[in-house]
Design an enzyme around this catalytic site. Structure first.
Site, mmCIF file in Angstrom:
data_model
loop_
_atom_site.group_PDB
_atom_site.id
_atom_site.type_symbol
_atom_site.label_atom_id
_atom_site.label_comp_id
_atom_site.label_asym_id
_atom_site.label_seq_id
_atom_site.Cartn_x
_atom_site.Cartn_y
_atom_site.Cartn_z
ATOM 1 N N SER A 236 0.621 -1.480 0.004
ATOM 2 C CA SER A 236 -0.114 -0.030 0.172
ATOM 3 C C SER A 236 0.786 1.683 0.349
ATOM 4 C CB SER A 236 -0.810 -0.117 1.181
ATOM 5 O OG SER A 236 -2.300 1.069 0.972
ATOM 6 N N ASP B 54 -6.032 -4.838 -1.570
ATOM 7 C CA ASP B 54 -4.670 -3.940 -0.385
ATOM 8 C C ASP B 54 -4.012 -5.199 -0.052
ATOM 9 O OD1 ASP B 54 -3.639 -3.348 1.579
ATOM 10 O OD2 ASP B 54 -4.816 -1.447 0.775
#
Length: 342
Positions: A48, A206
């Site tokens: 991320s 993610d």
């Protein structure tokens, strides 16, 4: 707060960078401190926000140049909202239960692509590492953690491009992998990858859904001593706590109950496992923990003061960590060679 002109001996280190939303600025500050103390990143693993900073580091940015890049990123533009014309009555709260998420993520993808282009990096082929001690599929300066919710598994790019998706890793765009890794469920639209051999289209989100802080991703698995340290840098919050909410504060006021529940589920998925794991002695010993209340994870409207505070919090955390770090002590305590089993 970076210091230039360091006379430290250059030392190799691998880095593992956690997710953390806009707090990723602190990651850049911590890496800058490591650079100023003489450490040269050899490989970087990122999730991320850690994928964004990690890509810049792998492309060659260090010290003040890295800090400058993190500070010129326009975080307000991260909030490029998906049009909600198709849900005029339900509004953005229930829209989060759809397929898109709240934000498009186009600005983030374009920004990292432009930054990397200026550094001569487009594809993972530009980040190939000449290191015969590594497995062939892992000879890259950068590895990015994603979650494939179609196949239900953790994905590491570029390592898994060929075996999982039938794609040539050297031809895949680094910016696409970074964008996939920051596809926080509810917040950002997911990315997709299609396997040309099977025709299966995978949805990537993610990487924090499976591991927000993959501290062991670069560790040796052959029982031999590591060649140099692997430092982790984490921004993960304690839950409950002031940063325990995933969605923007303005949205919390209009969210229906199902979305509140989903937010808590996703937040726990992002930090729950790693929050427990990072307190293990062999993890904590090599981890730089950045505790900053300068801003929340999704506070995209950062002031310049908050941006500098986040960066300085990261820098100071790394300095504090290095003041007590001893490589030999770490090896003696946690990395003694294990005897072969029959």
């Amino acid at each position: 707060m970076t210091r230039s002109g360091s006379n430290h001996k250059r030392l190799n280190a691998d880095l593992v960078l956690s997710g953390g939303g806009v707090k990723g600025i602190a990651l850049a500050g911590a890496v800058a401190a490591l650079n100023d103390s003489g450490y040269r990143p050899w490989r970087v693993s990122g999730t991320s926000a850690g994928a964004i900073v990690g890509a810049l580091v792998a492309a060659g940015l260090t010290g003040e140049a890295l800090s400058a890049a993190a500070m010129r990123l326009d975080y307000a533009k991260f909030a490029d909202k998906v049009p909600l014309d198709h849900v005029p009555v339900l509004g953005p709260g229930l829209a989060l239960l759809g397929d898109d998420g709240l934000y498009k993520g186009d600005y983030a993808r374009e920004w990292i692509a432009d930054e990397l282009e200026q550094l001569g990096v487009r594809t993972f082929g530009d980040l190939v590492l000449d290191d015969p001690q590594l497995p062939a599929q892992q000879r890259y300066k950068l590895v990015i953690t994603c979650a494939d919710i179609t196949l239900g598994r953790l994905i590491r790019l570029p390592w898994d491009y060929r075996d999982v998706y039938g794609l040539d890793p050297d031809k895949q765009l680094v910016a696409d992998a970074v964008r996939a890794s920051m596809s926080i469920p509810l917040l950002f639209r997911p990315m997709t990858l299609t396997n040309p051999d099977t025709g299966v289209e995978s949805t990537l989100v993610d990487g924090g859904v499976v591991s927000n802080f993959p501290i062991d991703s670069l560790d040796r698995t052959d029982r031999k001593l590591p060649r140099w340290p692997t430092f982790g840098i984490t921004l993960m919050p304690e839950i409950p706590g002031p940063d325990g909410t995933l969605l923007p504060h303005w949205l919390n006021k209009i969210m229906p109950a199902p979305v509140h529940l989903m937010e808590r589920v996703v937040t726990t998925a992002l930090v729950g496992r790693d929050q427990a794991y990072q307190h293990k002695p062999w993890v904590q010993t090599r981890t730089i923990e950045v505790n900053s209340d300068a801003a929340g994870f999704t506070q995209f409207n950062l002031t310049q003061e908050q941006i500098h505070q986040l960066h300085d919090d990261g820098y100071k955390a790394a300095e504090t960590f290095l003041s007590t770090w001893n490589w030999q002590t770490y090896l003696d305590r946690f990395r003694r060679p294990q005897p072969e089993t029959a």
